[in-house]
Design a protein around this motif. Sequence first.
Motif, PDB file in Angstrom:
ATOM      1  N   ALA A  55       0.828  -1.208   0.000  1.00  0.00           N
ATOM      2  CA  ALA A  55       0.000   0.000   0.000  1.00  0.00           C
ATOM      3  C   ALA A  55       0.861   1.256   0.000  1.00  0.00           C
ATOM      4  CB  ALA A  55      -0.926  -0.004   1.213  1.00  0.00           C
ATOM      5  N   LEU A  56       1.939   1.244   0.778  1.00  0.00           N
ATOM      6  CA  LEU A  56       2.831   2.400   0.826  1.00  0.00           C
ATOM      7  C   LEU A  56       3.518   2.602  -0.523  1.00  0.00           C
ATOM      8  CD1 LEU A  56       4.124   4.667   2.424  1.00  0.00           C
ATOM      9  CD2 LEU A  56       5.813   3.016   3.302  1.00  0.00           C
ATOM     10  N   HIS A  57       3.943   1.504  -1.133  1.00  0.00           N
ATOM     11  CA  HIS A  57       4.588   1.592  -2.446  1.00  0.00           C
ATOM     12  C   HIS A  57       3.634   2.206  -3.463  1.00  0.00           C
ATOM     13  CE1 HIS A  57       6.352   0.312  -6.276  1.00  0.00           C
ATOM     14  NE2 HIS A  57       7.489   0.074  -5.640  1.00  0.00           N
ATOM     15  N   ARG A  58       2.392   1.757  -3.461  1.00  0.00           N
ATOM     16  CA  ARG A  58       1.421   2.267  -4.436  1.00  0.00           C
ATOM     17  C   ARG A  58       1.113   3.743  -4.201  1.00  0.00           C
ATOM     18  NH1 ARG A  58      -2.577  -3.075  -4.435  1.00  0.00           N
ATOM     19  NH2 ARG A  58      -1.126  -4.418  -5.627  1.00  0.00           N
ATOM     20  N   ALA A  59       1.095   4.163  -2.953  1.00  0.00           N
ATOM     21  CA  ALA A  59       0.845   5.575  -2.660  1.00  0.00           C
ATOM     22  C   ALA A  59       2.002   6.448  -3.137  1.00  0.00           C
ATOM     23  CB  ALA A  59       0.616   5.759  -1.161  1.00  0.00           C
ATOM     24  N   LEU A  60       3.236   6.015  -2.857  1.00  0.00           N
ATOM     25  CA  LEU A  60       4.403   6.793  -3.270  1.00  0.00           C
ATOM     26  C   LEU A  60       4.577   6.780  -4.782  1.00  0.00           C
ATOM     27  CD1 LEU A  60       6.923   5.675  -0.501  1.00  0.00           C
ATOM     28  CD2 LEU A  60       5.889   7.931  -0.756  1.00  0.00           C
ATOM     29  N   ARG A  61       4.120   5.694  -5.407  1.00  0.00           N
ATOM     30  CA  ARG A  61       4.261   5.560  -6.858  1.00  0.00           C
ATOM     31  C   ARG A  61       3.456   6.630  -7.610  1.00  0.00           C
ATOM     32  NH1 ARG A  61       5.066   5.596 -11.262  1.00  0.00           N
ATOM     33  NH2 ARG A  61       5.423   3.984 -12.830  1.00  0.00           N
ATOM     34  N   ARG A  62       2.519   7.256  -6.951  1.00  0.00           N
ATOM     35  CA  ARG A  62       1.740   8.315  -7.595  1.00  0.00           C
ATOM     36  C   ARG A  62       2.578   9.562  -7.854  1.00  0.00           C
ATOM     37  NH1 ARG A  62      -3.206   7.642  -3.296  1.00  0.00           N
ATOM     38  NH2 ARG A  62      -3.973   5.618  -4.032  1.00  0.00           N
ATOM     39  N   VAL A  63       3.655   9.727  -7.105  1.00  0.00           N
ATOM     40  CA  VAL A  63       4.453  10.955  -7.218  1.00  0.00           C
ATOM     41  C   VAL A  63       5.919  10.699  -7.561  1.00  0.00           C
ATOM     42  CG1 VAL A  63       2.949  12.237  -5.657  1.00  0.00           C
ATOM     43  CG2 VAL A  63       4.883  10.962  -4.713  1.00  0.00           C
ATOM     44  N   ALA A  64       6.342   9.443  -7.578  1.00  0.00           N
ATOM     45  CA  ALA A  64       7.750   9.132  -7.831  1.00  0.00           C
ATOM     46  C   ALA A  64       7.838   7.885  -8.698  1.00  0.00           C
ATOM     47  CB  ALA A  64       8.496   8.914  -6.513  1.00  0.00           C
ATOM     48  N   SER A  65       9.008   7.673  -9.296  1.00  0.00           N
ATOM     49  CA  SER A  65       9.194   6.520 -10.179  1.00  0.00           C
ATOM     50  C   SER A  65       9.281   5.231  -9.378  1.00  0.00           C
ATOM     51  CB  SER A  65      10.480   6.694 -10.999  1.00  0.00           C
ATOM     52  OG  SER A  65      11.619   6.496 -10.182  1.00  0.00           O
ATOM     53  N   ASP A  66       9.045   4.120 -10.065  1.00  0.00           N
ATOM     54  CA  ASP A  66       9.201   2.800  -9.447  1.00  0.00           C
ATOM     55  C   ASP A  66      10.581   2.643  -8.836  1.00  0.00           C
ATOM     56  OD1 ASP A  66       6.859   1.333  -9.536  1.00  0.00           O
ATOM     57  OD2 ASP A  66       7.153   0.711 -11.598  1.00  0.00           O
ATOM     58  N   TYR A  67      11.602   3.124  -9.544  1.00  0.00           N
ATOM     59  CA  TYR A  67      12.978   2.927  -9.102  1.00  0.00           C
ATOM     60  C   TYR A  67      13.250   3.656  -7.794  1.00  0.00           C
ATOM     61  CZ  TYR A  67      12.908   1.830 -14.059  1.00  0.00           C
ATOM     62  OH  TYR A  67      12.563   1.325 -15.290  1.00  0.00           O
ATOM     63  N   ASP A  68      12.814   4.916  -7.719  1.00  0.00           N
ATOM     64  CA  ASP A  68      13.014   5.670  -6.485  1.00  0.00           C
ATOM     65  C   ASP A  68      12.264   5.033  -5.320  1.00  0.00           C
ATOM     66  OD1 ASP A  68      14.586   7.462  -7.849  1.00  0.00           O
ATOM     67  OD2 ASP A  68      13.124   9.089  -7.866  1.00  0.00           O
ATOM     68  N   VAL A  69      11.019   4.631  -5.571  1.00  0.00           N
ATOM     69  CA  VAL A  69      10.212   4.057  -4.490  1.00  0.00           C
ATOM     70  C   VAL A  69      10.796   2.723  -4.035  1.00  0.00           C
ATOM     71  CG1 VAL A  69       7.928   3.219  -3.844  1.00  0.00           C
ATOM     72  CG2 VAL A  69       8.144   5.250  -5.283  1.00  0.00           C
ATOM     73  N   ASP A  70      11.224   1.889  -4.969  1.00  0.00           N
ATOM     74  CA  ASP A  70      11.855   0.628  -4.585  1.00  0.00           C
ATOM     75  C   ASP A  70      13.095   0.869  -3.737  1.00  0.00           C
ATOM     76  OD1 ASP A  70      10.011  -1.017  -5.779  1.00  0.00           O
ATOM     77  OD2 ASP A  70      11.202  -1.418  -7.575  1.00  0.00           O
TER      78      ASP A  70
END
Length: 271
Positions: A55-70
Amino acid sequence: MGHAHRADLARLSAPALDALPASLASRHLARPDDPDTRAWLDANASRPHGALATALHRALRRVASDYDVDAWLGMHPMHLLGTTSWRALLGAEHVGGALLDVGAGNGDVTATLAPLFDRVVATETSRPMVRRLRAKGFDAHPIDLATERLPDATTRFRAVALLDVLDRCARPRSLLDAALSALEPRGALIIASPLPMRPHVDVGGHTVDPDEPLGVEGDGFEDALVSLVDTLLAPRGLEVERWTRAPYLARGDRDAPLHVLDDVVLVARRR
């Protein structure tokens, strides 16, 4: 990991050699039994990320790239080939010299390739990923090699790796040319890419088309492989030395416990 899932991956890795030109089919490498891959599957395939992390990954993915969030969350560890398979593909127990890994991510794949070389340099456009790379001891630089130069632009590398990068960057043709210019005269270009190719670029929380079209066509693995060789490699004087078909693996979440891309992994050199 269940036997059925292992069988699915085995089928994924078997190309139709009779659908390829003889010159390319003859360079195919059947991957050896790989203890690193078995260990990765045992450690990750049955351990998806939990509901909170997802859930946190999906929320952050709205504003940042997959790579940054990972990188921020330490999620989605990845695996392509184990060191045993890299040795077979490169045809040497120890290649030596320096490796340049372009778009190295968090260094999971870099770490399996690194034992074959004396020195490793990595580039990555995601600054959080660069921090991950440096924490693992790699000499990592936050640059886009398609438009920027390494700090020591005179260094020539025994091998340059573009692993699942060409289909995910804005200027893939420029990146390929920059990689070739960084090679020693008989250096090895190592490319991995899912086939068929579906080029896209992560920008913030969404994806866009690349600035430079790749031009690799084909709706199936074999057709796309031939197009990749004819479109990107042959015009640059490159000849495929060895290639294999391998699943590019990432730990998933409860909706998809294991992410799998159908990759070609090849080694090419100038004729």
